[in-house]
Design a protein around this motif. Structure first.
Motif, PDB file in Angstrom:
ATOM      1  N   ALA A 124     -34.723  65.814  85.603  1.00  0.00           N
ATOM      2  CA  ALA A 124     -33.262  65.894  85.582  1.00  0.00           C
ATOM      3  C   ALA A 124     -32.773  67.162  86.271  1.00  0.00           C
ATOM      4  O   ALA A 124     -31.817  67.138  87.062  1.00  0.00           O
ATOM      5  N   LEU A 125     -33.422  68.301  85.993  1.00  0.00           N
ATOM      6  CA  LEU A 125     -33.044  69.557  86.636  1.00  0.00           C
ATOM      7  C   LEU A 125     -33.219  69.476  88.150  1.00  0.00           C
ATOM      8  O   LEU A 125     -32.337  69.890  88.915  1.00  0.00           O
ATOM      9  N   ILE A 126     -34.357  68.959  88.578  1.00  0.00           N
ATOM     10  CA  ILE A 126     -34.605  68.831  90.013  1.00  0.00           C
ATOM     11  C   ILE A 126     -33.574  67.914  90.652  1.00  0.00           C
ATOM     12  O   ILE A 126     -33.005  68.214  91.718  1.00  0.00           O
ATOM     13  N   LEU A 127     -33.307  66.792  90.001  1.00  0.00           N
ATOM     14  CA  LEU A 127     -32.410  65.787  90.566  1.00  0.00           C
ATOM     15  C   LEU A 127     -30.983  66.323  90.707  1.00  0.00           C
ATOM     16  O   LEU A 127     -30.367  66.181  91.781  1.00  0.00           O
ATOM     17  N   PHE A 128     -30.450  66.934  89.668  1.00  0.00           N
ATOM     18  CA  PHE A 128     -29.067  67.412  89.737  1.00  0.00           C
ATOM     19  C   PHE A 128     -28.913  68.527  90.770  1.00  0.00           C
ATOM     20  O   PHE A 128     -27.908  68.575  91.497  1.00  0.00           O
ATOM     21  N   SER A 129     -29.885  69.426  90.850  1.00  0.00           N
ATOM     22  CA  SER A 129     -29.829  70.489  91.850  1.00  0.00           C
ATOM     23  C   SER A 129     -29.876  69.911  93.262  1.00  0.00           C
ATOM     24  O   SER A 129     -29.101  70.307  94.142  1.00  0.00           O
ATOM     25  N   ALA A 130     -30.780  68.954  93.485  1.00  0.00           N
ATOM     26  CA  ALA A 130     -30.927  68.374  94.816  1.00  0.00           C
ATOM     27  C   ALA A 130     -29.705  67.557  95.221  1.00  0.00           C
ATOM     28  O   ALA A 130     -29.294  67.579  96.395  1.00  0.00           O
ATOM     29  N   ILE A 131     -29.108  66.822  94.285  1.00  0.00           N
ATOM     30  CA  ILE A 131     -27.891  66.067  94.599  1.00  0.00           C
ATOM     31  C   ILE A 131     -26.786  67.026  95.039  1.00  0.00           C
ATOM     32  O   ILE A 131     -26.078  66.788  96.027  1.00  0.00           O
ATOM     33  N   GLY A 132     -26.638  68.120  94.309  1.00  0.00           N
ATOM     34  CA  GLY A 132     -25.630  69.107  94.685  1.00  0.00           C
ATOM     35  C   GLY A 132     -25.858  69.664  96.074  1.00  0.00           C
ATOM     36  O   GLY A 132     -24.924  69.818  96.869  1.00  0.00           O
ATOM     37  N   MET A 133     -27.121  69.959  96.414  1.00  0.00           N
ATOM     38  CA  MET A 133     -27.418  70.505  97.730  1.00  0.00           C
ATOM     39  C   MET A 133     -27.233  69.477  98.839  1.00  0.00           C
ATOM     40  O   MET A 133     -26.823  69.808  99.949  1.00  0.00           O
TER      41      MET A 133
END
Length: 230
Positions: A124-133
């Protein structure tokens, strides 16, 4: 009749530049935090992330490969979401607003789970950060300053070196666009340095500040008092 030439006003960095600098610093923050705390992935620099994905897959480390793959899919998702909005009225504002939402979700996940070693919280942490980027990469294209993308600086560094050598050989002054590119590159580096330090002394700030930086970039970009010349 004698004519006089009025010198043009010197170019200077405006509020669009400052917004891009904040976004670039956010990218540096995302990559540093993800690499150091989220099992060595990048959520902004997809070239490096693809290399890590290839290494993990080639060496048979399938679990590590899924982490890099999650970052890649998240980034693609962010770009796809932003692509839907970029041609609409106030598209850039909406994209940055949605990025703030995903970075806030990223911060809330950390406040709930910290930096987990694995499992759904890590993904979840990886996914939300990557979506934002991914969304930010589209936002930087819409801001469109000197070809600076805010999330990947390899091509920007190549351009800086090429222009410097070319102009020095021709004894020409360096163009203003070069100063813009260097400033954005230094902003990315500054973000990386700052957030590497924050991870050691104040990790809560390291995961919550990116959303604040993007919100500040959004405010600077459109606030009338931020720059009277823009």
């Amino acid at each position: 009749m004698v004519t006089t030439t009025v010198p043009s006003a010197p170019q200077r960095l405006g509020r669009s530049d400052r917004s891009l600098h904040l976004l670039s610093a956010t990218s540096g923050a995302a990559d540093v935090v993800a690499f150091l705390k989220l099992n060595m992935v990048f959520t902004s620099a997809m070239t490096g992330n693809l290399a890590l994905l290839g290494i993990a897959a080639g060496q048979g480390h399938l679990l590590s490969a899924t982490h890099s793959l999650t970052a890649l899919l998240g980034f693609i998702t962010g770009v796809a979401i932003a692509a839907v909005w970029k041609e609409r009225a106030f598209g850039l504002r909406r994209i940055l607003g949605l990025e703030i939402v995903f970075l806030a979700l990223y911060a809330l996940c950390w406040l709930r789970w910290g930096f987990p070693p694995g499992g759904i919280p890590l993904y979840a942490l990886i996914l939300f950060s990557a979506i934002g980027m991914g969304m930010q990469s589209v936002a930087a294209r819409l801001i469109d300053i000197a070809g600076v993308p805010s999330v990947v600086f390899t091509s920007t560094l190549t351009s800086i070196v090429l222009v410097c050598i070319q102009n020095l050989r021709r004894h020409q002054p360096l163009p203003f666009a070069l100063h813009q590119q260097i400033a954005a590159l230094l902003a990315y580096l500054g973000g990386a340095v700052l957030f590497a330090f924050l991870l050691m002394v104040m990790p809560a700030l390291a995961v919550t500040l990116p959303a604040v930086l993007v919100a500040l970039a959004l405010w600077i970009r459109w606030h009338p008092a931020a720059d009277t010349t823009a």
